[in-house]
Enzyme design. Structure first.
Site, PDB file in Angstrom:
ATOM      1  N   HIS A 132       0.828  -1.206   0.000  1.00 42.50           N
ATOM      2  CA  HIS A 132       0.000   0.000   0.000  1.00 42.50           C
ATOM      3  C   HIS A 132       0.870   1.266   0.000  1.00 42.50           C
ATOM      4  O   HIS A 132       0.565   2.254   0.654  1.00 42.50           O
ATOM      5  CB  HIS A 132      -0.946  -0.006   1.203  1.00 42.50           C
ATOM      6  CG  HIS A 132      -2.263   0.670   0.953  1.00 42.50           C
ATOM      7  ND1 HIS A 132      -3.429  -0.012   0.690  1.00 42.50           N
ATOM      8  CD2 HIS A 132      -2.596   1.983   0.907  1.00 42.50           C
ATOM      9  CE1 HIS A 132      -4.421   0.852   0.512  1.00 42.50           C
ATOM     10  NE2 HIS A 132      -3.931   2.068   0.627  1.00 42.50           N
ATOM     11  N   GLY A 161       1.177   4.827  -7.894  1.00 39.00           N
ATOM     12  CA  GLY A 161       0.206   5.750  -7.320  1.00 39.00           C
ATOM     13  C   GLY A 161       0.742   7.166  -7.284  1.00 39.00           C
ATOM     14  O   GLY A 161       0.358   8.031  -8.072  1.00 39.00           O
TER      15      GLY A 161
END
Ligand SMILES: Cc1cc2nc3c(=O)[nH]c(=O)nc-3n(C[C@H](O)[C@H](O)[C@H](O)COP(=O)(O)O)c2cc1C
Length: 395
Positions: free
Chosen positions: A282, A336
Site C-alpha cells: 500500500h 500511485g
C-alpha cells in the site's frame, strides 16, 4: 514549469510540493507510524542490481505486457487513490483522460471525489478499472458494483489490505482528517497556496460544492468536512471467503484482489475465482513493518504464476523500479504517487508526461541491461548489493 520540462519523479514531486497545501502534500507523500516503510522500499529498489547482458541487441525492447488476455504497450497501470480530485479540479477525470491518451489503464477508487459515471463520461477512451472497498452493507456494495458494471467497466480491484485506520500522526498535526476540521494551521496553509485554494477548492465551492466521496449514494454523501456516519457505509474489515465469494458471484467481469503478500493468500485468491492479485504494501502507507513486494514476489510467482495475473506496486518512482518488480515476478506494475505528483504538477498533460518518462526510463533500463522483453527480466540475474550510501534526494 510546463509539464514537458519536468524530467523525472523527483521533479514532479518538487513541482507538486510547491503547488499543494502542505496538508495535502503530506497526505499523499508520507507514511504511517515512524515512516520507515517508504525509505525501506527505496532501499530495496536501490540495492537490487542486474547483471548486464552485453553481447546482444536490446536497443528496441518489447515492453508490452499481457494483462488478462489484452496486450498493453507498457506494463504500467495507474493505481487507485482516494480523493485525487483534491489535487486538481476534476482531477480524476483529468487522470482518466491522460490514461486514455497514454494508453495505460486507470483504476478509479471507491473513495474518489468524482462519481464513476462522471469519470466514464469524461474519458470515454480510457481503459477504466474500478477499485472496490466493500462497505459493511453488502446490498449497498452490490449496488455500487452494479453501477460500475452498467458502465461497461469489466475490471474490479477489490482492496483487502486495510482492515483499519493506519496511524498517521502527521495528518492529525496538519489538520488533515476526514472529516476535515478547519483550524488555524490549515487556514494559513491554504493562504500560502492561493493557486490551489482558488483554482481547486474555490472552483469546487463555486460549481459543485466541497468535494466528497462522490461514489457514495446521495443520502450519505457528505462534503469532506463531515464524516460518513451511516454504519452501512463503514469500510468492511472482514475479508473471509464468504464475502469474497459473494463479490465473485455478483461480478461478471475480471476480478483482481489488491493487497496480497502471502503465497497462501494468492492460492486462496485463485480458489475463490480471482483473475489476478496485486502484491502491495500500500505504498508504505498502512503498516511500517509490512514486507516489500520485491521480497515476496518470487514466492508468489512460484505458487500461482501463469495461473493468476500478478501485479505489484509500492514505491515505484522510476522505470528501473518497474523492471525490478517484473524481474521479481510481476506481470505488470501499478504506480500511485508518481501519477498524483504529475497531476498536481501539470494536470492531464503532467500525467501523460509522467507516463512517457516511466516508459523512457524502462526502455533505457532494458536496453542498457540487454533485456529484449519483459520475460527476459524474469530470467535475468539479479543481485542485491547493499548500498553503503543513503538514497540520493533525487530518488
Ligand atoms: C493518496 C493515496 C490514496 C490512496 N488511496 C487508495 C484507495 O482508496 N484504495 C486503494 O486500494 N489504494 C489506495 N492507495 C494505494 C495505491 O493504490 C497504491 O497501492 C500505492 O499508492 C502504491 O504506492 P506508490 O504510491 O508508492 O506508487 C492510495 C495511495 C495514495 C498515495
Amino acid at each position: 514549469m510546463p509539464p514537458a520540462a519536468l524530467m523525472d519523479f523527483a521533479e514532479m514531486r518538487q513541482a507538486a510540493r510547491r503547488r499543494l497545501p502542505r496538508a495535502i502534500f503530506d497526505y499523499i507523500d508520507r507514511g504511517t507510524e515512524a515512516e520507515t516503510a517508504i525509505p525501506a522500499l527505496r532501499h530495496g529498489f536501490d540495492s537490487r542490481r542486474i547483471v548486464q547482458r552485453a553481447l546482444c541487441d536490446a536497443t528496441t525492447p518489447d515492453m508490452s505486457a499481457e494483462v488478462l488476455g489484452r496486450r498493453h504497450p507498457h506494463p504500467i497501470i495507474i493505481a487507485p487513490t482516494a480523493l485525487a480530485g483534491l489535487i486538481r479540479y476534476n482531477g480524476e477525470i483529468g487522470m482518466a483522460r491522460a490514461a486514455g491518451r497514454a494508453g495505460l489503464p486507470y483504476c478509479a477508487a471507491t473513495q474518489a471525489s468524482t462519481r464513476i459515471e462522471e469519470i466514464r463520461e469524461g474519458a470515454p477512451q480510457a481503459a477504466l478499472w474500478f477499485q472496490l472497498y466493500p462497505w459493511r452493507d453488502r446490498e449497498e456494495t452490490f449496488r455500487l458494483m452494479d453501477r460500475v458494471r452498467d458502465l461497461g467497466i469489466d475490471t474490479l480491484l477489490v482492496t483487502v489490505d486495510t482492515p483499519g485506520s493506519p496511524k498517521k500522526v502527521h495528518n492529525l498535526r496538519n489538520g488533515f482528517s476526514i472529516p476535515l476540521r478547519p483550524n488555524l494551521k490549515l487556514g494559513l496553509d491554504l493562504l500560502r497556496h492561493p493557486g490551489w485554494t482558488l483554482g481547486v477548492m474555490g472552483r469546487y465551492w463555486m460549481t459543485r460544492g466541497l468535494p466528497s466521496f462522490d461514489n457514495y449514494p446521495g443520502e450519505v454523501r457528505t462534503a469532506i468536512t463531515r464524516s460518513v456516519s451511516d454504519p452501512r457505509f463503514a469500510l468492511e474489515t472482514d475479508f473471509r471467503a464468504d464475502l469474497m465469494k459473494a463479490i465473485r458471484n455478483r461480478w461478471p467481469g475480471r476480478m483482481i484482489i489488491k493487497g496480497i503478500q502471502h503465497p497462501g493468500d494468492a492460492e486462496t485468491a485463485l480458489r475463490l475465482g480471482a483473475d489476478g492479485v496485486v502484491i502491495s504494501s500500500h505504498g508504505g502507507r498502512n503498516l511500517d513493518s509490512l514486507a516489500m513486494p520485491l521480497s515476496v514476489l518470487p514466492e508468489i510467482r512460484a505458487a500461482v504464476g501463469g495461473r493468476l495475473l500478478i501485479l505489484a506496486d509500492s514505491g515505484v518512482r522510476r522505470g528501473s523500479d518497474i523492471a525490478k518488480l517484473i524481474g521479481a515476478g510481476a506481470d505488470a506494475v501499478l504506480a500511485g504517487r508518481a501519477f498524483l505528483w504529475a497531476l498536481a504538477a501539470g494536470g492531464e498533460q503532467g500525467v501523460v508526461r509522467m507516463a512517457e518518462l516511466l516508459q523512457d526510463e524502462l526502455r533505457g533500463f532494458m536496453a542498457f541491461s540487454g533485456m529484449a522483453s519483459l520475460a527476459d527480466l524474469r530470467r535475468a540475474r539479479w543481485i542485491d548489493e547493499l548500498p553503503l550510501w543513503q538514497s540520493s534526494p533525487r530518488g
